[in-house]
Design an enzyme around this catalytic site. Structure first.
Site, PDB file in Angstrom:
ATOM      1  N   GLU A   1      15.557   1.281  -7.164  1.00 56.13           N
ATOM      2  CA  GLU A   1      14.241   1.460  -6.217  1.00 56.13           C
ATOM      3  C   GLU A   1      13.259   0.281  -6.115  1.00 56.13           C
ATOM      4  O   GLU A   1      12.794  -0.481  -5.587  1.00 56.13           O
ATOM      5  CB  GLU A   1      13.708   2.542  -6.258  1.00 56.13           C
ATOM      6  CG  GLU A   1      12.520   2.974  -4.731  1.00 56.13           C
ATOM      7  CD  GLU A   1      13.372   3.056  -3.560  1.00 56.13           C
ATOM      8  OE1 GLU A   1      14.680   3.986  -3.434  1.00 56.13           O
ATOM      9  OE2 GLU A   1      12.658   2.994  -2.919  1.00 56.13           O
TER      10      GLU A   1
ATOM     11  N   GLU B   1      12.144  -6.769  -1.459  1.00 55.86           N
ATOM     12  CA  GLU B   1      11.190  -6.239   0.049  1.00 55.86           C
ATOM     13  C   GLU B   1      10.074  -6.951  -0.056  1.00 55.86           C
ATOM     14  O   GLU B   1       9.629  -8.069   1.058  1.00 55.86           O
ATOM     15  CB  GLU B   1      10.963  -5.213   0.086  1.00 55.86           C
ATOM     16  CG  GLU B   1      12.270  -3.906   1.256  1.00 55.86           C
ATOM     17  CD  GLU B   1      11.446  -2.631   1.110  1.00 55.86           C
ATOM     18  OE1 GLU B   1      12.740  -1.964   1.520  1.00 55.86           O
ATOM     19  OE2 GLU B   1      10.605  -2.341   1.278  1.00 55.86           O
TER      20      GLU B   1
ATOM     21  N   LYS C   1      17.473  -8.052   2.049  1.00 59.38           N
ATOM     22  CA  LYS C   1      17.201  -6.542   2.027  1.00 59.38           C
ATOM     23  C   LYS C   1      17.356  -5.487   1.838  1.00 59.38           C
ATOM     24  O   LYS C   1      17.932  -4.558   1.598  1.00 59.38           O
ATOM     25  CB  LYS C   1      15.886  -6.441   3.468  1.00 59.38           C
ATOM     26  CG  LYS C   1      14.392  -7.175   3.438  1.00 59.38           C
ATOM     27  CD  LYS C   1      13.432  -6.746   3.848  1.00 59.38           C
ATOM     28  CE  LYS C   1      12.006  -6.916   3.711  1.00 59.38           C
ATOM     29  NZ  LYS C   1      11.159  -6.480   5.146  1.00 59.38           N
ATOM     30  N   ASP C   2      19.595  -6.072   3.552  1.00 61.33           N
ATOM     31  CA  ASP C   2      20.175  -4.758   3.138  1.00 61.33           C
ATOM     32  C   ASP C   2      20.423  -5.459   1.663  1.00 61.33           C
ATOM     33  O   ASP C   2      21.192  -4.063   1.618  1.00 61.33           O
ATOM     34  CB  ASP C   2      20.819  -5.189   4.603  1.00 61.33           C
ATOM     35  CG  ASP C   2      20.462  -4.796   5.420  1.00 61.33           C
ATOM     36  OD1 ASP C   2      19.482  -4.741   5.679  1.00 61.33           O
ATOM     37  OD2 ASP C   2      20.700  -5.820   6.277  1.00 61.33           O
TER      38      ASP C   2
HETATM   39  N1  LIG Z   1      12.481 -10.723   7.619  1.00 58.88           N
HETATM   40  C1  LIG Z   1      13.502  -9.924   8.317  1.00 58.88           C
HETATM   41  N2  LIG Z   1      14.452 -10.853   8.380  1.00 58.88           N
HETATM   42  C2  LIG Z   1      15.401  -9.780   9.122  1.00 58.88           C
HETATM   43  N3  LIG Z   1      15.457  -8.417   9.230  1.00 58.88           N
HETATM   44  C3  LIG Z   1      14.582  -8.035   8.621  1.00 58.88           C
HETATM   45  C4  LIG Z   1      13.414  -8.811   7.777  1.00 58.88           C
HETATM   46  N4  LIG Z   1      12.739  -8.210   7.858  1.00 58.88           N
HETATM   47  C5  LIG Z   1      13.083  -6.720   7.890  1.00 58.88           C
HETATM   48  N5  LIG Z   1      14.404  -6.679   8.006  1.00 58.88           N
HETATM   49  C6  LIG Z   1      15.674  -5.445   8.504  1.00 58.88           C
HETATM   50  O1  LIG Z   1      14.950  -4.821   8.826  1.00 58.88           O
HETATM   51  C7  LIG Z   1      15.235  -3.817   7.785  1.00 58.88           C
HETATM   52  C8  LIG Z   1      14.325  -2.624   7.562  1.00 58.88           C
HETATM   53  O2  LIG Z   1      13.495  -3.594   6.347  1.00 58.88           O
HETATM   54  P1  LIG Z   1      11.724  -2.779   6.191  1.00 58.88           P
HETATM   55  O3  LIG Z   1      11.348  -4.452   5.269  1.00 58.88           O
HETATM   56  O4  LIG Z   1      11.028  -2.297   7.142  1.00 58.88           O
HETATM   57  O5  LIG Z   1      12.487  -2.251   5.112  1.00 58.88           O
HETATM   58  P2  LIG Z   1      11.913  -0.720   5.023  1.00 58.88           P
HETATM   59  O6  LIG Z   1      12.223   0.419   6.260  1.00 58.88           O
HETATM   60  O7  LIG Z   1      10.186  -0.448   3.868  1.00 58.88           O
HETATM   61  O8  LIG Z   1      12.943  -0.220   3.473  1.00 58.88           O
HETATM   62  P3  LIG Z   1      13.131   0.740   3.258  1.00 58.88           P
HETATM   63  O9  LIG Z   1      12.697   2.004   3.806  1.00 58.88           O
HETATM   64  O10 LIG Z   1      14.388   0.779   2.319  1.00 58.88           O
HETATM   65  O11 LIG Z   1      11.743   0.833   2.138  1.00 58.88           O
HETATM   66  C9  LIG Z   1      16.198  -4.598   7.012  1.00 58.88           C
HETATM   67  O12 LIG Z   1      16.849  -3.823   5.687  1.00 58.88           O
HETATM   68  C10 LIG Z   1      16.744  -5.737   7.308  1.00 58.88           C
HETATM   69  O13 LIG Z   1      17.876  -4.870   8.042  1.00 58.88           O
END
Ligand SMILES: Nc1ncnc2c1ncn2[C@@H]1O[C@H](COP(=O)(O)OP(=O)(O)OP(=O)(O)O)[C@@H](O)[C@H]1O
Length: 123
Positions: A64, A71, A89-90
């Site tokens: 985590e 991120e 991120k994925d």
């Molecule tokens: N710069 C980017 N370019 C392309 N896709 C993105 C980008 N940023 C985020 N994503 C997509 O959106 C999803 C969510 O991204 P985000 O940064 O909101 O993470 P999060 O929701 O905070 O994740 P977590 O719930 O694990 O904390 C990522 O898993 C990815 O698939």
């Protein structure tokens, strides 16, 4: 010049607090870890079982924290949508998921039988 140990520990602690403050999943995993430790203490699990529990908690929390780091780094370097940012991120999220499944398996192996037995004594 070498960085004092105190600064290193402070930085690590700030990183952990940041993740706890900003990441809902981190709070959920921490709550689950505390609950599992309370169950472990309540059931008086063995030293070997504590080690499995500690391994599961360490893996999930570490994943985590790394996910939060990825991120933040991606948001800093690639705030606009990009296929490689998505992959970064994925896959980081995938690492958390894999460790969470392991922790779930450890939790089921350690506590499912004991909880069922406890339930039977009350029914
Ligand atoms: N710069 C980017 N370019 C392309 N896709 C993105 C980008 N940023 C985020 N994503 C997509 O959106 C999803 C969510 O991204 P985000 O940064 O909101 O993470 P999060 O929701 O905070 O994740 P977590 O719930 O694990 O904390 C990522 O898993 C990815 O698939």
């Amino acid at each position: 010049m070498r960085r004092p140990w105190a600064d290193t520990f402070r930085a690590a602690w700030e990183g952990i607090l940041y993740a706890l403050r900003t990441q809902r999943n981190m709070r959920v995993h921490t709550a689950a870890a505390v609950a599992a430790c309370l169950l472990g203490a309540g059931f008086g699990i063995s030293a070997g079982e504590w080690l499995w529990l500690a391994l599961a908690i360490t893996l999930v929390v570490s994943a985590e924290l790394m996910n939060t780091a990825v991120e933040s780094a991606v948001d800093l370097t690639m705030p606009d949508p990009h296929p490689l940012a998505k992959i970064a991120k994925d896959t980081a999220a995938g690492a958390v998921f894999v460790t969470a499944v392991f922790a779930l398996i450890v939790g089921v192996v350690l506590f499912a039988g004991r909880l069922l037995q406890l339930l039977r004594t009350f029914l």
